[in-house]
Motif scaffolding. Structure first.
Motif, PDB file in Angstrom:
ATOM      1  N   GLU A 278      48.518  34.831  49.171  1.00 31.06           N
ATOM      2  CA  GLU A 278      48.587  36.244  49.454  1.00 31.06           C
ATOM      3  C   GLU A 278      48.930  37.014  48.193  1.00 31.06           C
ATOM      4  N   ARG A 279      48.484  38.269  48.150  1.00 24.19           N
ATOM      5  CA  ARG A 279      48.653  39.099  46.952  1.00 24.19           C
ATOM      6  C   ARG A 279      50.107  39.165  46.518  1.00 24.19           C
ATOM      7  N   ILE A 282      51.321  35.984  45.019  1.00 21.09           N
ATOM      8  CA  ILE A 282      50.834  35.774  43.656  1.00 21.09           C
ATOM      9  C   ILE A 282      51.679  36.591  42.684  1.00 21.09           C
ATOM     10  N   ALA A 283      51.971  37.825  43.082  1.00 17.32           N
ATOM     11  CA  ALA A 283      52.763  38.700  42.220  1.00 17.32           C
ATOM     12  C   ALA A 283      54.163  38.127  42.009  1.00 17.32           C
ATOM     13  N   ALA A 286      54.105  35.202  39.748  1.00 16.54           N
ATOM     14  CA  ALA A 286      53.909  35.616  38.368  1.00 16.54           C
ATOM     15  C   ALA A 286      55.237  36.036  37.737  1.00 16.54           C
ATOM     16  N   VAL A 287      55.998  36.845  38.468  1.00 22.26           N
ATOM     17  CA  VAL A 287      57.283  37.314  37.934  1.00 22.26           C
ATOM     18  C   VAL A 287      58.182  36.131  37.623  1.00 22.26           C
ATOM     19  N   VAL A 290      56.958  33.862  34.595  1.00 26.14           N
ATOM     20  CA  VAL A 290      57.207  34.388  33.251  1.00 26.14           C
ATOM     21  C   VAL A 290      58.698  34.288  32.908  1.00 26.14           C
ATOM     22  N   PHE A 301      45.907  34.119  35.198  1.00 24.19           N
ATOM     23  CA  PHE A 301      45.593  33.317  36.385  1.00 24.19           C
ATOM     24  C   PHE A 301      44.082  33.278  36.523  1.00 24.19           C
TER      25      PHE A 301
ATOM     26  N   ASN B  91      40.814  41.228  43.815  1.00 21.35           N
ATOM     27  CA  ASN B  91      41.147  40.524  45.053  1.00 21.35           C
ATOM     28  C   ASN B  91      40.901  41.482  46.212  1.00 21.35           C
ATOM     29  N   ASP B  98      42.819  44.855  45.542  1.00 24.16           N
ATOM     30  CA  ASP B  98      43.725  44.821  44.396  1.00 24.16           C
ATOM     31  C   ASP B  98      42.927  45.159  43.168  1.00 24.16           C
ATOM     32  N   ILE B 450      43.028  37.260  35.650  1.00 23.20           N
ATOM     33  CA  ILE B 450      43.930  38.414  35.536  1.00 23.20           C
ATOM     34  C   ILE B 450      45.196  38.003  34.784  1.00 23.20           C
ATOM     35  N   ILE B 452      48.835  37.354  33.863  1.00 21.35           N
ATOM     36  CA  ILE B 452      50.052  37.128  34.641  1.00 21.35           C
ATOM     37  C   ILE B 452      51.050  38.237  34.362  1.00 21.35           C
ATOM     38  N   GLN B 455      50.714  41.389  36.320  1.00 19.17           N
ATOM     39  CA  GLN B 455      51.237  41.226  37.668  1.00 19.17           C
ATOM     40  C   GLN B 455      52.725  41.482  37.688  1.00 19.17           C
ATOM     41  N   ALA B 456      53.390  40.862  36.714  1.00 17.52           N
ATOM     42  CA  ALA B 456      54.838  40.945  36.665  1.00 17.52           C
ATOM     43  C   ALA B 456      55.268  42.402  36.535  1.00 17.52           C
TER      44      ALA B 456
END
Ligand SMILES: Cc1cc2nc3c(=O)[nH]c(=O)nc-3n(C[C@H](O)[C@H](O)[C@H](O)COP(=O)(O)OP(=O)(O)OC[C@H]3O[C@@H](n4cnc5c(N)ncnc54)[C@H](O)[C@@H]3O)c2cc1C
Ligand SMILES: Cc1cc2nc3c(=O)[nH]c(=O)nc-3n(C[C@H](O)[C@H](O)[C@H](O)COP(=O)(O)OP(=O)(O)OC[C@H]3O[C@@H](n4cnc5c(N)ncnc54)[C@H](O)[C@@H]3O)c2cc1C
Lengths: 385, 462
Positions: A278-279, A282-283, A286-287, A290, A301, B91, B98, B450, B452, B455-456
């Motif tokens: 799910e979006r 994924i977010a 990612a956080v 990192v 990704f 997405n 997205d 995309i 990363i 996104q963060a």
């Protein structure tokens, strides 16, 4: 008019994931005739799409005998299934982000000390020296050097292929559509084209195993879960260990080609069979990624995915003989952690199927724990007659 | 009656997306238009950066007036649409897109009630030994270099493959002063002859094609039909193309190659949205299903243009308008039914011509037979034809997703958009199955890689 093909065999297995396929292989190695029905392709579900963590560290102690047994099988993988499946004992490092985490890791090391996992606690200067790539949030962690990782896309189908080479009948694109038991023999049907008759039936239908159990009076509170996964483009190789985090959240590993595979959070179900990352998962991944590995800051990704896995409320599998029906054996509900123990489960299922009991302790996984006592007792007396 | 809350989203600002936007605006609806490119126009009418001074005539040749028309339509819409340029839809799920904004590297979620996907096409690639050498481009890529950047891929180029773009790009390159060392068409001359009746249904387009061929001949460009590409040669970069006429091999020295076999639809978005797909024999591809108006199997999702099947720029304009009319009608907005019918008629009437094109430039169905084992099919993951064949033979892979799982083909940055066609052909040949039976790769987000980091950032900002 279609003619029904009938196959008589010793053992019928439903489900060609790593559980069903490794059970089929183990049975053939004992010389037992076995027919496996897989509605899709073997290893195309959880077993083929998981993160690929082959870890014992962090498992409940009740699972460690099984995990140790599986560990032996993993050691002989190429000889057994004809491929190394990119299996590596690269080490599994569980990160602690606080003193409380470190205390929990230490407690686990003590708790599992009977099992020879070789766990080492690492922190401070040693940690920075051994893994300069770790971000600042990690204060230390716990390393299990002989845990590791493998490529599930290769390993799980290879178990099925090896079972076939060893003489198992592996029937793909063959869904079990109904099953009957006449007190002695199960008749497993796929539409009106196939009937497999066997005195023993092994239920390895993964997240979909509940219906079969329920049909035999053993409804369990199984539900589906969908771990979210993502992978980066190939990056210069920097990380040997597979990483987890105390308390859960994110996990990641780098494959030899350089891609980082990451997991954490939940995906969404598209329907009963399919799911995707799910979006927001994924977010979040990612956080956290990192934060854990600053080197990922400029990476991309390239793919995300998920799978459909069965979970029981206590996050332990159902593994063992049916409480109601002689000849029926269950092996499902591995709660997002069945890949490593899969090959061990296969051996245990084969023992249960042929000998009626296993040399590995599995009482903690008995289906009875979900059955109302009265019903269970009634059922067991009925079965005894 | 106009539903006041209706704000459909259009993905793609090519001919299809622009006409769809224009139609919605004409009915008092304000759409969001999201396009990956920096400026509207799509592939065929791709606009160079604003400071470029070349005139439309140089850029678009015979299509100059259509290009300027479409561009000015789009420019005139600016105050009536919410246009998001440089924005990739990476997405999609029911009701949500997205979107990655390139320049600021931020992502945002755009909700939609209705969606027109006009995502266009990219080159259809069939690898040839040496295709990964520097100096080798796709035909479309070669054309984009010319249109967008005003530069050519080399001084002495070979253009190879098949399809209308082959001769068009050759013509455009020659006109731009580049030496075209050879045009190598895998279609046979006889194919072109049998295709004539169908092609004659669009005499103007046919005439344009014949004009390019005649012009190239008149200017001494070597044109060969019925060729079989053998390899692209070079050490550090391409220096020659070797091809066979069936009897013997020929070598053409060159410093760059453009190659491609017509186009393939960008269908990932439709796939992520859960649209039903079906095999489309004429396109030799699994494509999202749609009715004559562009409605998909998913309520509220419409398709238009090359993204739903390669039909060309004119058809894209009609289909964009038609899909917008369907969307409006489905939401109770009164539309001109006669116009809708006329558009559908025009689209249907184009079919014989499209079939003619397929006949004139047939897909080289023998490609897989001749692909050597050492040929790299998937360049992201470096997977060869031999590995794909071995997987079919030894592991019994008979379906694309299994082939992907076992070999990594299509798992790299392009996610199969480049290598998928070739891999499917190899698999079909290796298993003896018809091409449609090997299935298609399931779409996975992100549509393109995309960052990363981005996104963060977006998450932290929330
Ligand atoms: C995304 C993800 C990440 C994971 N990561 C890890 C990890 O890192 N480490 C780890 O140890 N574990 C991990 N797991 C868990 C692990 O993958 C599973 O526990 C394990 O694969 C379960 O194997 P299985 O054979 O029980 O199930 P499955 O692989 O799901 O196999 C069940 C099979 O039964 C078939 N089937 C169902 N119904 C029928 C029917 N009626 N007829 C015929 N066939 C039928 C299905 O098609 C399926 O192939 C993860 C799981 C997921 C989903
Ligand atoms: C490289 C190339 C060159 C071509 N040259 C010619 C030519 O010279 N003459 C000719 O007759 N035909 C040419 N064609 C074919 C022609 O482009 C099409 O017939 C026509 O442009 C189709 O219009 P369309 O609106 O369907 O798609 P397009 O014009 O392709 O427009 C689609 C738009 O959608 C955008 N898009 C796609 N996916 C996403 C996403 N996920 N997120 C955001 N935006 C997205 C693209 O960036 C593009 O701007 C060419 C095709 C290609 C691929």
């Amino acid at each position: 008019m279609t003619t029904t093909r009938t196959i008589d065999t010793d053992i019928a297995i439903v489900g060609g994931g790593i559980m069903g396929a490794s059970a089929a292989l183990a049975l053939r190695r004992k010389g037992v005739a076995v027919v496996l029905l897989e509605r899709d392709l073997c290893g195309s579900r959880s077993s083929g799409v998981n993160y690929g963590g082959v870890r014992r560290q962090g498992r409940p102690v009740s699972q460690l005998p099984l995990a140790q047994r599986a560990h032996q099988v993993w050691a002989n993988l190429p000889a057994l299934i004809g491929t190394d499946g990119e299996y590596q004992r690269s080490g599994h490092f569980k990160i602690g982000r606080s003193e409380a985490d470190m205390a929990a890791l230490e407690a686990y090391a003590n708790l599992s000390s009977d099992f020879d996992l070789g766990i080492q606690l690492i922190s401070g200067a040693t940690l920075r020296e051994r893994c300069p790539w770790l971000g600042g949030r990690a204060v230390g962690g716990s390393l299990c050097p002989d845990d590791g990782q493998a490529n599930p896309r290769l390993v799980s189908p290879a178990f099925a292929l090896a079972a076939r080479r060893a003489g198992a009948q592996i029937l793909e694109r063959t869904p079990m559509t109904s099953v009957e038991h006449d007190g002695k023999v199960f008749t497993v049907r796929s539409g009106n084209t196939l009937a497999v008759r066997a005195p023993v039936l092994i239920n390895c239908a993964g997240a979909w195993a509940g219906a079969l159990a329920a049909q035999f009076g053993e409804a369990v509170p199984i539900h589906s879960g969908h771990p979210a996964m993502a992978v980066t483009e190939p990056l210069p190789f920097f990380m040997h260990w597979s990483l987890g985090v105390e308390g859960g959240g994110i996990y990641c590993r780098q494959v030899a080609r350089g891609n980082l595979v990451l997991g954490g959070g939940a995906g969404v179900a598209l329907d009963a069979d399919r799911a995707r990352s799910e979006r927001s998962a994924i977010a979040t991944l990612a956080v956290q990624a990192v934060e854990l590995l600053p080197a990922l800051k400029n990476a991309h990704f390239i793919r995300t995915w998920s799978g459909t896995e069965g979970y029981l409320p206590d996050r332990q599998p159902v593994l063992g003989k049916s409480h109601t029906t002689p000849g029926l054996i269950h092996g499902f509900g591995f709660a997002g952690a069945g890949f490593q123990i899969g090959p061990g489960v296969g051996e245990v299922l084969a023992e249960l199927a042929r000998d009626g009991r296993s040399t590995t302790p599995i009482d903690a996984f008995a289906i009875e724990r979900f059955l109302p006592t009265t019903v269970a007792e009634v059922a067991s007396t009925a079965a005894a007659h | 009656m106009t539903a006041p809350t209706l704000q459909p989203v259009i993905v793609g600002a090519g001919p299809a997306g622009i006409r769809a936007a224009q139609t919605l605006v004409a009915h008092g609806v304000r759409p969001v238009v999201i396009d990956e490119a920096a400026r509207g126009g799509g592939q065929i009418y791709r606009r160079p950066p604003a400071h470029f001074a070349r005139n439309p005539q140089t850029l678009y040749g015979t299509e100059a007036s259509r290009a300027t028309d479409l561009h000015s339509v789009f420019d005139s819409l600016q105050t009536q649409i919410d246009y998001q340029a440089d924005s990739l839809v990476w997405n999609a799920q029911a009701g949500l897109l997205d979107v990655l904004h390139g320049p600021t590297q931020t992502t945002r979620t755009v909700p939609y009630g209705q969606l027109i996907v006009a995502s266009g096409a990219t080159d259809r690639v069939l690898p040839v030994p040496g295709w990964t050498l520097p100096g080798v481009y796709t035909l479309g890529g070669a054309q984009v270099a010319l249109k967008f950047q005003g530069c050519t891929i080399g001084r002495n180029v070979v253009l190879m493959g098949t399809g209308p773009l082959l001769y068009l790009v050759a013509y455009q390159y020659a006109k731009a002063g580049t030496t075209v060392a050879a045009v190598l068409d895998t279609a046979r001359f006889a194919d072109q002859l049998t295709a004539l009746p169908g092609m004659l249904t669009q005499p103007a387009v046919l005439a344009k094609g014949l004009y390019y061929v005649g012009w190239l001949r008149a200017h001494g460009v070597a044109l060969h039909t019925g060729v079989r590409p053998v390899r692209i040669q070079g050490d550090t970069r391409v220096n020659a193309v070797v091809w066979s006429d069936g009897q013997r091999e020929h070598t053409v020295p060159c410093d760059a190659v453009g190659f491609g076999y017509a186009l393939r639809s960008e269908t990932q978005l439709a796939d992520l949205l859960g649209c039903q797909f079906a095999w489309a024999p004429m396109h030799r591809a699994h494509l999202p299903e749609r009715d004559g108006a562009g409605r998909t199997s998913v309520a509220g999702v419409y398709l238009a243009g090359d993204g739903a099947g390669i039909m060309g720029a004119d058809a894209a304009e009609w289909a964009g308008e038609r899909a917008a009319l369907a969307l409006l009608a489905d939401h109770g907005v009164k539309v001109d039914a006669a116009r809708a019918a006329e558009l559908e008629r025009k689209l249907t009437k184009l079919m014989p011509f499209r079939q003619g094109l397929e006949r004139a430039f047939p897909f080289p169905a023998d490609w897989a037979v001749n692909a050597p084992d050492a040929l790299v099919v998937c360049r992201c993951e470096n997977i060869t034809a031999g590995e794909l064949r071995a997987c079919a033979r030894d592991a019994g892979a008979d379906e694309m997703n299994r082939l992907k799982a076992l070999t990594r083909v299509g798992m790299g940055r392009c996610q199969g958009r480049m290598c998928g066609v070739g891999a499917a052909e190899i698999l079909a040949h290796a298993t003896g199955k018809p091409i449609d039976a090997v299935g298609r790769l399931r779409g996975q987000a992100p549509i393109k890689p995309i960052p990363i980091h981005l996104q963060a950032q977006a998450e932290a900002a929330e």
